[in-house]
Scaffold this motif. Structure first.
Motif, mmCIF file in Angstrom:
data_model
loop_
_atom_site.group_PDB
_atom_site.id
_atom_site.type_symbol
_atom_site.label_atom_id
_atom_site.label_comp_id
_atom_site.label_asym_id
_atom_site.label_seq_id
_atom_site.Cartn_x
_atom_site.Cartn_y
_atom_site.Cartn_z
ATOM 1 N N ARG A 23 4.574 -1.694 7.828
ATOM 2 C CA ARG A 23 3.918 -2.910 7.312
ATOM 3 C C ARG A 23 2.898 -2.488 6.258
ATOM 4 O O ARG A 23 2.300 -1.419 6.356
ATOM 5 C CB ARG A 23 3.228 -3.668 8.441
ATOM 6 C CG ARG A 23 4.188 -4.347 9.408
ATOM 7 C CD ARG A 23 3.404 -5.175 10.435
ATOM 8 N NE ARG A 23 2.639 -6.234 9.789
ATOM 9 C CZ ARG A 23 3.146 -7.410 9.442
ATOM 10 N NH1 ARG A 23 4.440 -7.674 9.658
ATOM 11 N NH2 ARG A 23 2.385 -8.329 8.888
ATOM 12 N N CYS A 24 2.757 -3.365 5.251
ATOM 13 C CA CYS A 24 1.857 -3.040 4.130
ATOM 14 C C CYS A 24 0.589 -3.876 4.177
ATOM 15 O O CYS A 24 0.543 -4.947 4.795
ATOM 16 C CB CYS A 24 2.562 -3.286 2.804
ATOM 17 S SG CYS A 24 3.968 -2.200 2.517
ATOM 18 N N GLN A 25 -0.420 -3.391 3.465
ATOM 19 C CA GLN A 25 -1.649 -4.140 3.295
ATOM 20 C C GLN A 25 -1.401 -5.370 2.424
ATOM 21 O O GLN A 25 -0.413 -5.457 1.690
ATOM 22 C CB GLN A 25 -2.720 -3.244 2.651
ATOM 23 C CG GLN A 25 -3.140 -2.069 3.509
ATOM 24 C CD GLN A 25 -4.160 -1.191 2.808
ATOM 25 O OE1 GLN A 25 -4.701 -1.557 1.763
ATOM 26 N NE2 GLN A 25 -4.434 -0.024 3.387
ATOM 27 N N HIS A 26 -2.348 -6.313 2.501
ATOM 28 C CA HIS A 26 -2.229 -7.565 1.748
ATOM 29 C C HIS A 26 -2.111 -7.278 0.239
ATOM 30 O O HIS A 26 -2.773 -6.388 -0.284
ATOM 31 C CB HIS A 26 -3.461 -8.431 2.033
ATOM 32 C CG HIS A 26 -3.405 -9.767 1.373
ATOM 33 N ND1 HIS A 26 -2.406 -10.681 1.613
ATOM 34 C CD2 HIS A 26 -4.232 -10.344 0.463
ATOM 35 C CE1 HIS A 26 -2.621 -11.763 0.894
ATOM 36 N NE2 HIS A 26 -3.732 -11.576 0.179
ATOM 37 N N LYS A 27 -1.255 -8.015 -0.448
ATOM 38 C CA LYS A 27 -0.995 -7.945 -1.891
ATOM 39 C C LYS A 27 -0.064 -6.794 -2.291
ATOM 40 O O LYS A 27 0.438 -6.773 -3.411
ATOM 41 C CB LYS A 27 -2.279 -7.862 -2.719
ATOM 42 C CG LYS A 27 -3.125 -9.116 -2.654
ATOM 43 C CD LYS A 27 -4.326 -9.004 -3.580
ATOM 44 C CE LYS A 27 -5.154 -10.286 -3.534
ATOM 45 N NZ LYS A 27 -6.323 -10.203 -4.444
ATOM 46 N N LEU A 28 0.160 -5.819 -1.432
ATOM 47 C CA LEU A 28 1.095 -4.740 -1.753
ATOM 48 C C LEU A 28 2.518 -5.153 -1.363
ATOM 49 O O LEU A 28 2.712 -6.006 -0.496
ATOM 50 C CB LEU A 28 0.697 -3.451 -1.029
ATOM 51 C CG LEU A 28 -0.651 -2.857 -1.400
ATOM 52 C CD1 LEU A 28 -0.882 -1.555 -0.635
ATOM 53 C CD2 LEU A 28 -0.765 -2.629 -2.905
#
Length: 212
Positions: A23-28
């Motif tokens: 899972r990625c950080q927000h906006k990535l």
């Protein structure tokens, strides 16, 4: 987290030592990279060539462009930049522009070209504005410009063309018209007349002196 020599978990919210980011950080954007038989997740600020960023409530992902010969796309079915050697036209990539469109080389795009109508019938066979008196002549056909191109630098196709033709009547009816003599023949006749006139004038002068 850092596993081995490569920071494969950079930008991840959750990460696996074997599979990279999950899972990625927000906006990535989450991008699943494949290397041979192995695949691992990455979190990127922008998607690589051939992919576009798809934002969803769950997680942003890099989705593959489904357009042939596309380098980057706005959505699954709309290409914004084609691969080298291909022209962009309405979200698709072409080796050559479709009919009615012209290639804009500096942008590698297809723009509205010069649209012309159908050819007319071939005109009457003539020569020197006459339809008789010669064996061969020329006949012409034309077509009209229906729509001018979007840019002045885009040329229109030819709108008139001629071809050699055989005249229906080589001799004019009643023999009222005769083919004009060629320029060389006229000059030759004029020269002969001048020489004869000079010769006659010399004879006249010689005769006049004798009589005196």
């Amino acid at each position: 987290a850092n596993y081995g020599p490569n920071p494969i978990c950079k930008g991840c919210l959750s990460c696996s030592k074997d599979n990279g980011c999950i899972r990625c950080q927000h906006k990535l954007f989450f991008f699943l990279r494949r290397e041979g038989m192995r695949q691992f997740g990455e979190c990127l600020h922008s998607c690589p060539s051939g992919y576009y960023g798809l934002r969803t409530p769950d997680m942003n992902r890099c989705s593959r462009c489904r357009i042939e010969n596309c380098d980057s796309c706005f959505s699954r079915d709309f290409c914004t930049k084609c691969k080298t050697g291909f022209y962009s036209h309405r979200g698709r990539c072409f080796r050559g522009c479709p009919a009615g469109f012209a290639a804009l080389e500096e942008l590698m795009e297809c723009v509205e070209g010069c649209e012309v109508g159908q050819w007319s019938e071939w005109g009457t066979c003539s020569r020197n504005n006459r339809t008789c008196g010669f064996k061969w002549g020329l006949e012409t056909r034309t077509r009209q410009i229906v729509k001018k191109p979007a840019k002045d630098t885009i040329p229109c196709p030819t709108i008139a063309e001629s071809r050699r033709c055989k005249m229906a009547m080589r001799h004019c009816p009643g023999g009222k018209w005769r083919r004009p003599a060629k320029t060389k023949d006229k000059k030759k006749k004029k020269k002969n007349l001048m020489e004869r006139a000079q010769k006659q004038h010399s004879i006249f002068l010689a005769t006049d002196k004798t009589s005196q």
